[in-house]
Design an enzyme around this catalytic site. Structure first.
Site, short mmCIF file in Angstrom:
data_model
loop_
_atom_site.label_atom_id
_atom_site.label_comp_id
_atom_site.label_asym_id
_atom_site.label_seq_id
_atom_site.Cartn_x
_atom_site.Cartn_y
_atom_site.Cartn_z
N CYS A 1 0.23 8.20 -5.41
CA CYS A 1 -0.30 7.69 -4.15
C CYS A 1 -1.68 7.03 -4.28
O CYS A 1 -1.78 5.93 -4.81
CB CYS A 1 -0.29 8.81 -3.12
N ARG B 1 1.51 5.30 9.80
CA ARG B 1 1.53 5.65 8.39
C ARG B 1 2.98 5.82 7.95
O ARG B 1 3.85 6.09 8.77
CB ARG B 1 0.76 6.96 8.15
N HIS C 1 4.60 12.46 -3.38
CA HIS C 1 3.79 13.66 -3.61
C HIS C 1 4.79 14.74 -4.01
O HIS C 1 5.01 14.98 -5.14
CB HIS C 1 3.07 14.08 -2.33
N1 GLN Z 1 -5.50 6.85 1.36
C1 GLN Z 1 -4.33 6.25 0.87
C2 GLN Z 1 -3.35 5.79 1.95
O1 GLN Z 1 -3.30 6.38 3.02
C3 GLN Z 1 -3.65 7.22 -0.06
C4 GLN Z 1 -3.12 8.42 0.62
C5 GLN Z 1 -2.57 9.40 -0.32
O2 GLN Z 1 -2.98 9.51 -1.50
N2 GLN Z 1 -1.69 10.20 0.22
O3 GLN Z 1 -2.66 4.83 1.72
#
Ligand code: GLN
Length: 259
Positions: free
Chosen positions: A98, A135, A203
């Site tokens: 990520c 998101r 993840h």
């Molecule tokens: N901050 C980054 C995003 O939201 C990565 C998030 C993350 O590592 N889960 O795209």
């Protein structure tokens, strides 16, 4: 072969480990130890000597929020990034999740519009369209088929990112999406594979659920260190397989489980 050992580097464990990424380190270590491979775990954060990166046989970095990413990115650009780039170019197997994956591209534009320069290793760039755009969150199922690694069963995980990653010419996706978002919500690609480095949005943590990827990294690390293919002893992964099947059944009812 006797007396095998690997040095695994965990980059920025205090800053880049927001979503249970520690599980990936536990799996890598345990799967080595179960086969009699000694593991030396090096935690490398802001204050560490950058030269430690030269000693690593396998590299891992987890994800984080934009705030931590800006701190770590500064250290990478000013300090450790060139050695990390050298290690990846030198085919050290590595896994970047990520936020860490985003760093390795050309740039990452944060939700607030800050453009953080990347290490320019992967031919990708990432843009977060802002806090008002949804998101990309949820369970994800992918099919891994690339020039380095093919996994016959589905790989499952969890994703949570605002950034949308786009592959540039020459980038090879790590996987194709069967369910979920992946790199962005458009092109059905997930992650990138470059040399022996994997960048992915899973993840999960990804390795406990999909130990075949851990074994790919371990095998590559042994090959690189000892200069020949070392066959890994098979471990009992029946519980992991069952867990994956439950997820696949839930989200992809039309798919053949034993695929
Ligand atoms: N901050 C980054 C995003 O939201 C990565 C998030 C993350 O590592 N889960 O795209």
């Amino acid at each position: 072969m006797k007396n095998l050992s690997l040095t695994i580097g965990w980059l920025y464990p205090d800053l880049m480990s927001t979503y249970g990424d520690r599980g990936n380190i536990i799996v890598l270590t345990k799967r080595c130890e179960d086969r009699g491979i000694k593991v030396n775990l090096e935690k490398i954060s802001l204050e560490a000597d950058k030269n430690k990166i030269k000693e690593l046989d396998l590299i891992f970095m987890g994800g984080a929020q934009d705030k931590q990413q800006e701190i770590v990115n500064k250290d990478l650009i000013e300090n450790k990034g060139s050695l990390l780039k050298r290690a990846i170019e030198d085919e050290i197997p590595s896994l970047f999740i990520c936020g860490a994956y985003q760093f390795l591209g050309k740039y990452y534009k944060t939700a607030e519009g800050h453009k953080i320069p990347g290490l320019n290793i992967f031919p990708i760039y990432t843009e977060n369209p802002g806090e008002n755009v949804k998101r990309l969150i949820g369970n994800i199922i992918i099919e891994i088929r690339n020039s380095k690694l093919e996994i016959r069963n589905f790989v499952v995980g969890f994703e949570n990112h605002g950034g949308r990653t786009y592959l540039l010419n020459g980038a090879e996706p790590f996987a194709q999406i069967a369910y979920g978002f992946g790199n962005n919500d458009k092109d059905k690609t997930e992650g990138v594979i470059y040399k022996n480095a994997i960048g992915t949005y899973l993840h999960g943590p990804i390795l406990p659920k999909n130990p075949q990827i851990a074994d790919f990294l371990i095998e590559k690390a042994l090959f690189k260190k000892y200069g020949k293919k070392i066959e890994l002893e098979k471990l009992d992964d029946s519980i992991e397989k069952k867990a994956r099947e439950v997820v696949v059944k839930k989200y992809l009812s039309g798919y053949n489980q034993t695929k």
